[in-house]
Design a protein around this motif. Structure first.
Motif, PDB file in Angstrom:
ATOM      1  N   GLU A   1       6.625   9.460   6.350  1.00 25.44           N
ATOM      2  CA  GLU A   1       6.571  10.961   6.438  1.00 25.44           C
ATOM      3  C   GLU A   1       5.988  11.348   7.783  1.00 25.44           C
ATOM      4  OE1 GLU A   1       4.468  12.532   2.603  1.00 25.44           O
ATOM      5  OE2 GLU A   1       5.773  11.767   1.516  1.00 25.44           O
TER       6      GLU A   1
ATOM      7  N   ASP B   1       0.676  -1.228  -0.067  1.00 26.46           N
ATOM      8  CA  ASP B   1      -0.071   0.081   0.008  1.00 26.46           C
ATOM      9  C   ASP B   1       0.902   1.306   0.129  1.00 26.46           C
ATOM     10  OD1 ASP B   1      -1.576   2.170   0.704  1.00 26.46           O
ATOM     11  OD2 ASP B   1      -2.823   1.083   1.847  1.00 26.46           O
ATOM     12  N   PRO B   2       1.254   1.791  -1.336  1.00 15.10           N
ATOM     13  CA  PRO B   2       2.200   2.895  -1.308  1.00 15.10           C
ATOM     14  C   PRO B   2       1.660   4.169  -0.278  1.00 15.10           C
ATOM     15  CG  PRO B   2       1.516   2.289  -3.598  1.00 15.10           C
ATOM     16  CD  PRO B   2       0.519   1.485  -2.488  1.00 15.10           C
ATOM     17  N   GLU B   3       0.325   4.409  -0.129  1.00 11.82           N
ATOM     18  CA  GLU B   3      -0.176   5.599   0.703  1.00 11.82           C
ATOM     19  C   GLU B   3       0.165   5.141   2.195  1.00 11.82           C
ATOM     20  OE1 GLU B   3      -2.077   9.011   1.876  1.00 11.82           O
ATOM     21  OE2 GLU B   3      -0.846   8.391   0.194  1.00 11.82           O
ATOM     22  N   LEU B   4       0.009   3.794   2.647  1.00 14.39           N
ATOM     23  CA  LEU B   4       0.325   3.641   3.950  1.00 14.39           C
ATOM     24  C   LEU B   4       1.660   3.611   4.042  1.00 14.39           C
ATOM     25  CD1 LEU B   4      -0.490   2.619   6.535  1.00 14.39           C
ATOM     26  CD2 LEU B   4      -0.529   0.603   6.028  1.00 14.39           C
ATOM     27  N   HIS B   5       2.438   3.388   3.038  1.00 12.65           N
ATOM     28  CA  HIS B   5       4.184   3.561   3.189  1.00 12.65           C
ATOM     29  C   HIS B   5       4.267   4.879   3.380  1.00 12.65           C
ATOM     30  CE1 HIS B   5       8.343   2.981   2.166  1.00 12.65           C
ATOM     31  NE2 HIS B   5       8.220   4.307   1.410  1.00 12.65           N
ATOM     32  N   ARG B   6       3.876   5.987   2.574  1.00 10.14           N
ATOM     33  CA  ARG B   6       4.000   7.362   2.576  1.00 10.14           C
ATOM     34  C   ARG B   6       3.656   7.792   3.697  1.00 10.14           C
ATOM     35  NH1 ARG B   6       1.590  11.895   2.912  1.00 10.14           N
ATOM     36  NH2 ARG B   6      -0.532  11.153   2.721  1.00 10.14           N
ATOM     37  N   VAL B   7       2.448   7.426   4.526  1.00 14.06           N
ATOM     38  CA  VAL B   7       2.175   8.182   5.768  1.00 14.06           C
ATOM     39  C   VAL B   7       3.028   7.663   7.012  1.00 14.06           C
ATOM     40  CG1 VAL B   7       0.238   8.007   7.577  1.00 14.06           C
ATOM     41  CG2 VAL B   7      -0.240   8.290   5.192  1.00 14.06           C
TER      42      VAL B   7
END
Length: 187
Positions: free
Chosen positions: A165, A156-162
């Protein structure tokens, strides 16, 4: 950096097949591993492995239970081997864990203490799995933390980002492999 270790977590064949999105993850990770070795930083591999057959896993642990149901993580299976592109070399540590965190059901803490390690440079698959679980415990155990943001990956790229970051910067440094290599490069 004298008391640091590079952690390479859950970079096993089956997990790479599930998580790697073709973005060049393994070459980046390999570069980090080579850089650590060149700088004299120990490399410690962490893998997940469960006894074959009927491992002791509660049905309340959905992640592990589902993985076992799908035939993943059985010790001795080819899919649990560390991916050959980043395989350990003589002198590297290898720890087998039984749950999500590198500290769970393993001698990981003992390996770190025996080597005098007090700072962890973290890589692994997946960001929301082994990386998050291990960091939660490492922070509580007062380890210094560096996360190599592009040497962690998640389905999940969005979960990785959150996570990388918003959460991980509260616990330690979050840097790219290239930036980290600049800091540790022998001079």
């Amino acid at each position: 950096m004298a008391n640091s270790a590079l952690l390479v977590m859950d970079v096993q064949q089956d997990i790479v097949d599930i998580v790697d999105d073709g973005s060049g993850y393994l070459p980046r990770l390999s570069k980090a591993i080579d850089g650590a070795r060149a700088a004299g930083i120990p490399v410690i591999y962490v893998t997940i492995g469960l006894p074959p057959g009927d491992p002791e896993v509660s049905p309340r642990n959905r992640v592990i239970t589902n993985a076992v149901r799908d035939g993943l993580f059985a010790e001795g299976d080819a899919g649990t081997e560390i991916h050959p592109d980043v395989a350990p070399r003589q002198g590297d540590g290898v720890v087998t864990k039984r749950r999500g965190s590198a500290f769970s059901g393993s001698d990981f803490d003992l390996v770190l203490r025996r080597r005098g390690i007090d700072s962890l440079v973290v890589t692994g698959l997946a960001t929301s799995g082994v990386v998050l679980s291990t960091l939660c415990q490492a922070v509580d155990l007062d380890f210094g933390i560096t996360v190599l943001v592009d040497a962690c990956l998640d389905t999940d790229p969005e979960l990785h980002r959150v996570l990388t970051e918003r959460l991980f910067p509260r616990w330690g440094d979050v840097v790219t492999v290239e930036d980290w290599l600049q800091v540790i490069a022998p001079r």
